[in-house]
Design an enzyme around this catalytic site. Structure first.
Site, PDB file in Angstrom:
ATOM      1  N   GLY A   9      48.878  44.261  43.201  1.00  0.00           N
ATOM      2  CA  GLY A   9      47.992  43.112  43.016  1.00  0.00           C
ATOM      3  C   GLY A   9      46.715  43.339  44.111  1.00  0.00           C
ATOM      4  O   GLY A   9      46.104  42.466  44.615  1.00  0.00           O
ATOM      5  N   GLY A  12      43.045  41.450  43.729  1.00  0.00           N
ATOM      6  CA  GLY A  12      43.132  40.134  43.511  1.00  0.00           C
ATOM      7  C   GLY A  12      42.427  39.774  44.944  1.00  0.00           C
ATOM      8  O   GLY A  12      41.893  40.680  45.787  1.00  0.00           O
ATOM      9  N   GLN A  13      42.193  38.423  45.063  1.00  0.00           N
ATOM     10  CA  GLN A  13      41.370  37.940  46.388  1.00  0.00           C
ATOM     11  C   GLN A  13      41.900  38.310  47.696  1.00  0.00           C
ATOM     12  O   GLN A  13      41.290  38.818  48.802  1.00  0.00           O
ATOM     13  CB  GLN A  13      41.518  36.544  46.465  1.00  0.00           C
ATOM     14  N   ASP A  35      47.182  47.548  40.564  1.00  0.00           N
ATOM     15  CA  ASP A  35      47.034  46.233  39.866  1.00  0.00           C
ATOM     16  C   ASP A  35      47.142  46.527  38.404  1.00  0.00           C
ATOM     17  O   ASP A  35      47.272  47.482  37.582  1.00  0.00           O
ATOM     18  CB  ASP A  35      45.663  45.699  40.119  1.00  0.00           C
ATOM     19  N   ILE A  36      47.402  45.214  37.788  1.00  0.00           N
ATOM     20  CA  ILE A  36      47.513  45.313  36.336  1.00  0.00           C
ATOM     21  C   ILE A  36      46.213  45.728  35.536  1.00  0.00           C
ATOM     22  O   ILE A  36      46.172  46.199  34.299  1.00  0.00           O
ATOM     23  CB  ILE A  36      48.154  43.899  35.922  1.00  0.00           C
ATOM     24  N   TYR A 143      54.204  26.850  40.652  1.00  0.00           N
ATOM     25  CA  TYR A 143      53.955  27.760  41.631  1.00  0.00           C
ATOM     26  C   TYR A 143      54.617  27.336  42.907  1.00  0.00           C
ATOM     27  O   TYR A 143      55.281  28.320  43.497  1.00  0.00           O
ATOM     28  CB  TYR A 143      52.483  27.633  42.135  1.00  0.00           C
ATOM     29  N   LYS A 147      57.424  29.729  44.590  1.00  0.00           N
ATOM     30  CA  LYS A 147      57.461  30.499  46.226  1.00  0.00           C
ATOM     31  C   LYS A 147      58.589  29.982  46.896  1.00  0.00           C
ATOM     32  O   LYS A 147      59.096  30.820  47.836  1.00  0.00           O
ATOM     33  CB  LYS A 147      56.005  29.893  46.768  1.00  0.00           C
TER      34      LYS A 147
HETATM   35  N1  SER Z   1      45.407  28.878  47.284  1.00  0.00           N
HETATM   36  C1  SER Z   1      46.709  28.735  46.633  1.00  0.00           C
HETATM   37  C2  SER Z   1      46.510  27.975  45.438  1.00  0.00           C
HETATM   38  O1  SER Z   1      45.643  27.123  45.433  1.00  0.00           O
HETATM   39  C3  SER Z   1      47.834  28.174  47.373  1.00  0.00           C
HETATM   40  O2  SER Z   1      48.645  29.137  47.786  1.00  0.00           O
HETATM   41  O3  SER Z   1      47.227  28.088  44.525  1.00  0.00           O
END
Ligand code: SER
Length: 319
Positions: A9, A12-13, A35-36, A143, A147
């Site tokens: 990844g 990503g950011q 990364d993909i 999400y 997590k």
């Molecule tokens: N920044 C993330 C989100 O907004 C939170 O881990 O999904």
């Protein structure tokens, strides 16, 4: 087993900046980015880069053997807002990529893992202010559920199989190099872009929505400090609370106004408001500070100055 680092990844950011920081620290050839899909040109050209699907165990195993990897940073994930739209896809990516990496560590193919958790592990029934390290956790987003489950599995693999896995619960991360995608805290990045481009921003979170946030350079420093800390100091093998600042949209707008006096903010809350409302406003990160010396450096004003300066330079270069 090798000794190189693999970042999954990497486009990503967080992955982009983590790759640059680790290449700076260990040397370009020691850090394999994957990364993909392809991403930042500089990232792909400054060291090894591989296209890898994090949900494919065979691909991960092959890259790890081929590049003699010893350490994996698993940064691939579907964030909160997107995962609400694609729950099964979010669960699949967030959980299966973690199981693959944990199993590779259990089977002795790698020796150390970093996996990011999030403030999203907390939910509406968690204490909202100064949310403790250990408390009620009933996340209400896909999400957050992924997590929290991931955290439990990390701790389980540490206890049962002695896997050296380390993790932090990142707050919303603010950066200029790579845009975030699909998160609820993304507004706090978009606002700087729009402030420079159009002088105004319509926030998808309403006034008064205070969330924990952090500047990317602090997040990267913290991540590397956690990975460098002696194993005996890492008392938490689920994930550490990590805090820097907390603010609401009107406060970040006021910080921008200091540098761009004509900047205007409007509010049009959407489905992401409900997600934000379920999260803490501030985080108690005492344990990270005590166990491995975590300390943030950027406050809202210093971060705003840095964001505006760096973005201004990037925008003028891309013109
Ligand atoms: N920044 C993330 C989100 O907004 C939170 O881990 O999904």
């Amino acid at each position: 087993m090798g000794s190189k680092i693999l970042i999954v990844g990497a486009c990503g950011q967080i992955g982009t900046e983590l790759t640059f920081a680790l290449r700076e620290k260990y040397g370009n050839d020691e850090v394999v980015a994957s990364d993909i899909k392809e991403g930042n040109q500089e990232l792909m050209e400054s060291g090894p880069f591989e296209v890898v699907d994090a949900t494919d165990y065979q691909q991960l195993e092959r890259i790890i053997e081929q590049h003699q990897i010893g350490e994996v940073y698993l940064m691939a994930a579907m964030l909160s807002a997107t995962a609400e739209r694609f729950p099964m896809k979010g669960w699949d990516l967030n959980m299966n990529s973690l199981f693959h990496v944990l199993n590779l560590a259990r089977d002795g193919k790698i020796s150390k893992v970093f996996w990011p958790s999030s403030i999203a592990v907390f939910g509406p029934t968690s204490p909202k202010n100064n949310t403790p390290q250990v408390t009620v956790m009933e996340p209400s987003t896909v999400y957050g559920i992924s997590k929290l489950a991931g955290e439990r599995w990390c701790e389980y693999y540490f206890r049962k199989y002695n896997v050296d896995v380390r993790s932090v619960r990142y707050p919303g991360l603010i950066s200029y190099k790579t845009l975030p995608g699909g998160g609820t805290t993304d507004y706090a990045v978009e606002i700087y872009h729009e402030a420079l481009k159009s002088g105004a921003y319509t926030s998808f979170l309403q006034e008064g929505t205070t969330l924990p946030m952090m500047y990317m350079s602090d997040a990267i420093r913290g991540t590397i400090a956690l990975m460098d800390a002696p194993a005996k100091n890492i008392q938490v093998r689920s994930s550490y609370n990590l805090a820097a600042l907390s603010f609401a949209p009107e406060e970040i707008a006021a910080a921008i106004t200091k540098y761009l006096p004509d900047f205007k903010i409007n509010y049009e809350p959407d489905y992401r408001q409900e997600i934000a409302d379920s999260w803490p406003a501030s985080i108690d990160d005492r344990q990270a500070r005590e166990d491995w010396g975590w300390e943030h450096q950027f406050d809202l004003d210093r971060m705003s100055k840095s964001m505006l300066e760096n973005l201004r330079e990037m925008l003028s270069l891309s013109r």
